[in-house]
Scaffold this motif. Structure first.
Motif, PDB file in Angstrom:
ATOM      1  N   GLY A   1      85.434  75.957  89.736  1.00  0.00           N
ATOM      2  CA  GLY A   1      84.464  74.989  89.249  1.00  0.00           C
ATOM      3  C   GLY A   1      83.737  75.462  88.008  1.00  0.00           C
ATOM      4  N   THR A   2      82.560  74.892  87.789  1.00  0.00           N
ATOM      5  CA  THR A   2      81.710  75.278  86.664  1.00  0.00           C
ATOM      6  C   THR A   2      80.543  76.105  87.166  1.00  0.00           C
ATOM      7  OG1 THR A   2      80.313  73.312  86.863  1.00  0.00           O
ATOM      8  CG2 THR A   2      82.302  73.115  85.512  1.00  0.00           C
ATOM      9  N   THR A   3      79.779  76.658  86.238  1.00  0.00           N
ATOM     10  CA  THR A   3      78.604  77.428  86.641  1.00  0.00           C
ATOM     11  C   THR A   3      77.645  76.561  87.450  1.00  0.00           C
ATOM     12  OG1 THR A   3      78.746  78.867  84.701  1.00  0.00           O
ATOM     13  CG2 THR A   3      76.611  78.729  85.802  1.00  0.00           C
ATOM     14  N   GLU A   4      77.444  75.329  86.998  1.00  0.00           N
ATOM     15  CA  GLU A   4      76.521  74.432  87.693  1.00  0.00           C
ATOM     16  C   GLU A   4      77.039  74.062  89.082  1.00  0.00           C
ATOM     17  OE1 GLU A   4      77.613  74.049  84.632  1.00  0.00           O
ATOM     18  OE2 GLU A   4      75.770  74.533  83.532  1.00  0.00           O
ATOM     19  N   SER A   5      78.329  73.739  89.187  1.00  0.00           N
ATOM     20  CA  SER A   5      78.865  73.346  90.488  1.00  0.00           C
ATOM     21  C   SER A   5      78.873  74.521  91.456  1.00  0.00           C
ATOM     22  CB  SER A   5      80.279  72.776  90.338  1.00  0.00           C
ATOM     23  OG  SER A   5      81.208  73.766  89.949  1.00  0.00           O
ATOM     24  N   LEU A   6      79.035  75.735  90.924  1.00  0.00           N
ATOM     25  CA  LEU A   6      79.014  76.916  91.786  1.00  0.00           C
ATOM     26  C   LEU A   6      77.636  77.106  92.410  1.00  0.00           C
ATOM     27  CD1 LEU A   6      80.485  79.493  92.822  1.00  0.00           C
ATOM     28  CD2 LEU A   6      79.543  80.670  90.822  1.00  0.00           C
ATOM     29  N   ILE A   7      76.612  77.064  91.581  1.00  0.00           N
ATOM     30  CA  ILE A   7      75.259  77.315  92.077  1.00  0.00           C
ATOM     31  C   ILE A   7      74.778  76.173  92.969  1.00  0.00           C
ATOM     32  CG2 ILE A   7      72.847  77.569  91.401  1.00  0.00           C
ATOM     33  CD1 ILE A   7      73.799  79.121  88.950  1.00  0.00           C
ATOM     34  N   TRP A   8      74.945  74.924  92.501  1.00  0.00           N
ATOM     35  CA  TRP A   8      74.471  73.795  93.302  1.00  0.00           C
ATOM     36  C   TRP A   8      75.321  73.603  94.553  1.00  0.00           C
ATOM     37  CZ3 TRP A   8      69.834  71.951  92.796  1.00  0.00           C
ATOM     38  CH2 TRP A   8      69.180  72.054  91.562  1.00  0.00           C
ATOM     39  N   GLY A   9      76.615  73.870  94.437  1.00  0.00           N
ATOM     40  CA  GLY A   9      77.477  73.758  95.606  1.00  0.00           C
ATOM     41  C   GLY A   9      77.151  74.800  96.653  1.00  0.00           C
ATOM     42  N   TYR A  10      76.896  76.020  96.202  1.00  0.00           N
ATOM     43  CA  TYR A  10      76.515  77.100  97.126  1.00  0.00           C
ATOM     44  C   TYR A  10      75.182  76.756  97.795  1.00  0.00           C
ATOM     45  CZ  TYR A  10      77.362  81.953  98.629  1.00  0.00           C
ATOM     46  OH  TYR A  10      77.664  83.086  99.360  1.00  0.00           O
ATOM     47  N   ALA A  11      74.259  76.203  97.030  1.00  0.00           N
ATOM     48  CA  ALA A  11      72.958  75.815  97.579  1.00  0.00           C
ATOM     49  C   ALA A  11      73.120  74.730  98.647  1.00  0.00           C
ATOM     50  CB  ALA A  11      72.035  75.327  96.468  1.00  0.00           C
ATOM     51  N   LEU A  12      74.011  73.761  98.402  1.00  0.00           N
ATOM     52  CA  LEU A  12      74.239  72.683  99.365  1.00  0.00           C
ATOM     53  C   LEU A  12      74.821  73.228 100.661  1.00  0.00           C
ATOM     54  CD1 LEU A  12      74.324  69.643 100.036  1.00  0.00           C
ATOM     55  CD2 LEU A  12      76.629  69.594  99.040  1.00  0.00           C
ATOM     56  N   VAL A  13      75.848  74.070 100.537  1.00  0.00           N
ATOM     57  CA  VAL A  13      76.437  74.668 101.734  1.00  0.00           C
ATOM     58  C   VAL A  13      75.393  75.515 102.460  1.00  0.00           C
ATOM     59  CG1 VAL A  13      78.217  76.224 102.616  1.00  0.00           C
ATOM     60  CG2 VAL A  13      78.748  74.669 100.741  1.00  0.00           C
ATOM     61  N   GLY A  14      74.609  76.287 101.692  1.00  0.00           N
ATOM     62  CA  GLY A  14      73.572  77.126 102.297  1.00  0.00           C
ATOM     63  C   GLY A  14      72.587  76.310 103.104  1.00  0.00           C
TER      64      GLY A  14
END
Length: 437
Positions: free
Chosen positions: A341-354
């Motif tokens: 993914g992208t930097t944004e999708s990595l951080i926001w995606g990780y936050a969502l899963v978290g």
């Protein structure tokens, strides 16, 4: 001496009371202790590479050094059931508060000692042996701390705030992972590689041990739980060993707790602890970005635990199990599927899963209610720690083997456990399983 009718009347009167200042003090001190204790337990992971080079021979092959380093880490998991059973036994017999305080003392002292240990260069083979002993003591302590903390808070807060109390405590405990991650980033930012190897690796352990001892002192101000006081007044503790009662009369509750713990351990070990390394190894994501994304996910995990507890008190545990575990499954499937993914999708995606990993708070919410007060500490501790030792210990091995055939293996594993969590919502349980005793 209070009578059963007096006790029943008191319970009915307080069943729907709001949280008092005393309740908030109990939650705060319990959560603070849990945060510091879990920090002490996981900080080892963030400095495993450095410890491997310092506590084993320099000419040892790298793979063998890391295997032994993580083997010492795993020893902490294996010691959990022993410490949990012993501490829980006395928690059911002589009181929750004493064992609750003892567990954090048993964590703080070994953590402080690790920070002061001489390395292999100084004392040879004795260095890894001493490190192993300290890790086992830490494992025994965490085995008693988490079930003890859940029982302690569950028996203090009013029934209509039960889930929020347990969720808030779980949020505090998982905050220890975030604190460890932030400490790892801080140490590696302030000091260069050589300084970390020379002395800076000791600082997180010394700081953790010192603050742990402060928490031991603060826990002196906690009061014994009302439920245990009533049991003591009526001499209702089991005359036989609590574990024998649990194994004979509460096997179903043990199985429910074990299944829920499997889901909990998989979510924590895979999403929170293993994924940063997985991102770097399989997708070549820079370490700094991987750790930043992990911090976002861990922060949202602490928020998620609070939301899960709050929601359980309002819409019911079963509904939250369906929403929480279902959300974890869907968010996991999306997040691992779109990597890198992208930097944004990595951080926001990780936050969502978290955030949905916060569904792990459902494990203590369901399991603490599943056992009657007289053997609650022992039942929860036995089932939880035995399951965590097995599933928590085997998960890294299973994921490593899975990755040889499927790069999305971690996501598929968590998805499968999310489905298990959803299915647990349909397991027939008595009303006692979902209402505070």
């Amino acid at each position: 001496m209070s009578t059963s009718s007096d006790y029943a009347g008191a319970l009915a009167e307080s069943a729907h009371r709001p949280l008092t200042r005393s309740d908030y003090n109990t939650l705060s001190l319990s959560a603070l202790g849990g945060t510091l204790e879990f920090y002490d337990f996981v900080i080892y992971v963030f400095f495993a590479a450095v410890l491997g080079k310092l506590f084993f021979p320099v000419d040892m092959p790298e793979w063998l050094r890391m295997l032994q380093t993580f083997g010492i880490f795993a020893a902490g998991y294996l010691a959990r059931p022993v410490g949990g059973i012993i501490i829980a036994h006395y928690g059911d017999v002589i009181g929750r508060k004493r064992m609750f305080t003892l567990s954090i003392f048993l964590m703080a002292v070994p953590t402080l000692i690790i920070g002061l240990l001489p390395t292999y260069a100084s004392i040879g083979a004795a260095a890894p042996v001493l490190l192993l002993v300290m890790r086992m003591l830490q494992g025994a302590a965490i085995g008693g701390e988490m079930p003890g903390a859940w029982v302690f808070v569950a028996e203090h807060v009013p029934p209509n705030r039960y889930a929020f109390g347990v969720g808030a405590l779980t949020s505090g405990i998982t905050g220890g992972i975030l604190l460890g991650s932030l400490m790892g980033i801080l140490i590696n930012t302030v000091y260069d590689t050589q300084e970390v190897a020379d002395f800076a690796w000791r600082l997180p352990f010394i700081v953790g041990g010192a603050f742990g001892l402060v928490s031991v002192y603060l826990r002196r101000y906690l009061e014994e739980t009302p439920v245990f006081r009533e049991l003591a007044a009526r001499r209702a503790q089991a005359m036989e060993m609590p574990l024998k009662t649990v194994l004979r009369e509460h096997r179903a509750a043990c199985l429910v707790t074990a299944a829920m713990t499997w889901a909990l351990s998989g979510a924590i070990v895979v999403v929170i602890l293993m994924t940063p390394s997985y991102l770097q190894t399989w997708y070549k994501i820079p370490a700094k970005l991987a750790m930043e994304a992990n911090c976002a996910g861990t922060f949202m995990l602490t928020i998620g635990c609070l939301v899960v507890g709050w929601a359980c008190d309002r819409i019911g545990t079963r509904a939250v199990m369906l929403i929480g575990w279902g959300g974890l499954g869907l968010s996991t499937w999306w997040f691992y599927g779109q990597l890198p993914g992208t930097t944004e999708s990595l951080i926001w995606g990780y936050a969502l899963v978290g955030f949905f990993v916060g569904s792990i708070a459902l494990t203590p919410i369901v399991s603490t209610r599943a056992f009657p007060p007289a053997v609650r500490f022992t039942g929860l501790s036995f089932a939880y720690n035995m399951a965590y030792a097995v599933f928590g210990g085997l998960t890294p091995v299973l994921i490593s083997l899975w990755l040889k055939h499927d790069v999305k293996g971690p996501g598929h594993y968590v998805l499968a456990l999310s489905i298990l969590g959803v299915l647990m919502a349909f397991v027939p349980m008595s009303s006692k399983g979902y209402k505070a005793a």
